[in-house]
Design a protein around this motif. Sequence first.
Motif, PDB file in Angstrom:
ATOM      1  N   ALA A   1     -14.883 -12.484  35.065  1.00 53.90           N
ATOM      2  CA  ALA A   1     -14.770 -13.936  35.229  1.00 53.90           C
ATOM      3  C   ALA A   1     -13.564 -14.457  34.447  1.00 53.90           C
ATOM      4  N   GLU A   2     -13.149 -15.663  34.784  1.00 54.90           N
ATOM      5  CA  GLU A   2     -11.924 -16.235  34.240  1.00 54.90           C
ATOM      6  C   GLU A   2     -11.898 -16.269  32.721  1.00 54.90           C
ATOM      7  N   SER A   3     -12.987 -16.676  32.100  1.00 55.62           N
ATOM      8  CA  SER A   3     -13.020 -16.787  30.646  1.00 55.62           C
ATOM      9  C   SER A   3     -12.782 -15.437  29.985  1.00 55.62           C
ATOM     10  N   CYS A   4     -13.448 -14.407  30.448  1.00 54.42           N
ATOM     11  CA  CYS A   4     -13.256 -13.075  29.869  1.00 54.42           C
ATOM     12  C   CYS A   4     -11.850 -12.554  30.152  1.00 54.42           C
ATOM     13  N   GLN A   5     -11.323 -12.864  31.326  1.00 56.65           N
ATOM     14  CA  GLN A   5      -9.961 -12.434  31.635  1.00 56.65           C
ATOM     15  C   GLN A   5      -8.961 -13.117  30.706  1.00 56.65           C
ATOM     16  N   ALA A   6      -9.186 -14.397  30.424  1.00 54.48           N
ATOM     17  CA  ALA A   6      -8.290 -15.140  29.536  1.00 54.48           C
ATOM     18  C   ALA A   6      -8.353 -14.607  28.104  1.00 54.48           C
ATOM     19  N   ARG A   7      -9.434 -13.923  27.767  1.00 54.84           N
ATOM     20  CA  ARG A   7      -9.615 -13.416  26.405  1.00 54.84           C
ATOM     21  C   ARG A   7      -9.336 -11.911  26.316  1.00 54.84           C
ATOM     22  N   GLY A   8      -8.620 -11.359  27.293  1.00 57.11           N
ATOM     23  CA  GLY A   8      -8.211  -9.959  27.223  1.00 57.11           C
ATOM     24  C   GLY A   8      -8.994  -9.000  28.083  1.00 57.11           C
ATOM     25  N   GLY A   9      -9.694  -9.501  29.075  1.00 61.70           N
ATOM     26  CA  GLY A   9     -10.517  -8.657  29.928  1.00 61.70           C
ATOM     27  C   GLY A   9      -9.759  -7.566  30.656  1.00 61.70           C
ATOM     28  N   ALA A  10      -8.543  -7.868  31.102  1.00 63.01           N
ATOM     29  CA  ALA A  10      -7.767  -6.860  31.833  1.00 63.01           C
ATOM     30  C   ALA A  10      -7.422  -5.679  30.926  1.00 63.01           C
ATOM     31  N   GLU A  11      -7.092  -5.962  29.672  1.00 70.50           N
ATOM     32  CA  GLU A  11      -6.789  -4.887  28.721  1.00 70.50           C
ATOM     33  C   GLU A  11      -8.040  -4.059  28.427  1.00 70.50           C
ATOM     34  N   VAL A  12      -9.183  -4.727  28.302  1.00 76.74           N
ATOM     35  CA  VAL A  12     -10.449  -4.021  28.067  1.00 76.74           C
ATOM     36  C   VAL A  12     -10.760  -3.130  29.268  1.00 76.74           C
ATOM     37  N   GLU A  13     -10.553  -3.645  30.467  1.00 73.30           N
ATOM     38  CA  GLU A  13     -10.812  -2.850  31.666  1.00 73.30           C
ATOM     39  C   GLU A  13      -9.922  -1.618  31.717  1.00 73.30           C
ATOM     40  N   ALA A  14      -8.630  -1.780  31.394  1.00 74.54           N
ATOM     41  CA  ALA A  14      -7.709  -0.638  31.386  1.00 74.54           C
ATOM     42  C   ALA A  14      -8.150   0.392  30.344  1.00 74.54           C
ATOM     43  N   ALA A  15      -8.550  -0.067  29.173  1.00 76.40           N
ATOM     44  CA  ALA A  15      -9.017   0.849  28.124  1.00 76.40           C
ATOM     45  C   ALA A  15     -10.303   1.553  28.550  1.00 76.40           C
ATOM     46  N   ALA A  16     -11.221   0.821  29.170  1.00 75.19           N
ATOM     47  CA  ALA A  16     -12.486   1.417  29.619  1.00 75.19           C
ATOM     48  C   ALA A  16     -12.240   2.494  30.663  1.00 75.19           C
ATOM     49  N   THR A  17     -11.332   2.228  31.567  1.00 77.68           N
ATOM     50  CA  THR A  17     -10.996   3.217  32.592  1.00 77.68           C
ATOM     51  C   THR A  17     -10.503   4.507  31.943  1.00 77.68           C
TER      52      THR A  17
END
Length: 155
Positions: free
Chosen positions: A82-98
């Motif tokens: 969701a937008e809020s999590c993306q604004a707080r670094g969600g894309a970086e977390v997703e890349a790290a999780a992958t």
Amino acid sequence: MLADAANQVIEDWVSRHGRGREQLLPLLHAIQNAIGYIDDGFVPLLACALNLSRADVHGVVTFYHDYRRRPAGKHVVKLCRAESCQARGGAEVEAAATRIFGVPMGETRRDGQVSLAPVYCLGLCAIGPNALVDGRPIAGVNGAALDRIAAEIAA
């Protein structure tokens, strides 16, 4: 064998709750809870049992993100997109999780231990990015939190 199990869930459900269109969502949840996912072969069984078209059932199964069409891993890690999590670094977390879990988003690792899946809001917007790990919410996810989650899963 899966079809037999699905038929049993469907028959039990219909005998208790009826055959109305309104039964499709809760019946899909019941099948997923019992079997683990909604196999494409279940679509005609559901359509027949609830007097719906196959297209109606298929549309519902593919529209809602919570219905799995393949077996999930032993551990399911859902990351908020969701937008809020993306604004707080969600894309970086997703890349790290992958990288950490060794599986792309929306897939299950070959060993069947981990599924990485998107979720669209966990309601913890002020303290994101957030995850749901085996049904347990985790707020403020970062690389260190992902390392802890990976260690828990490996144990």
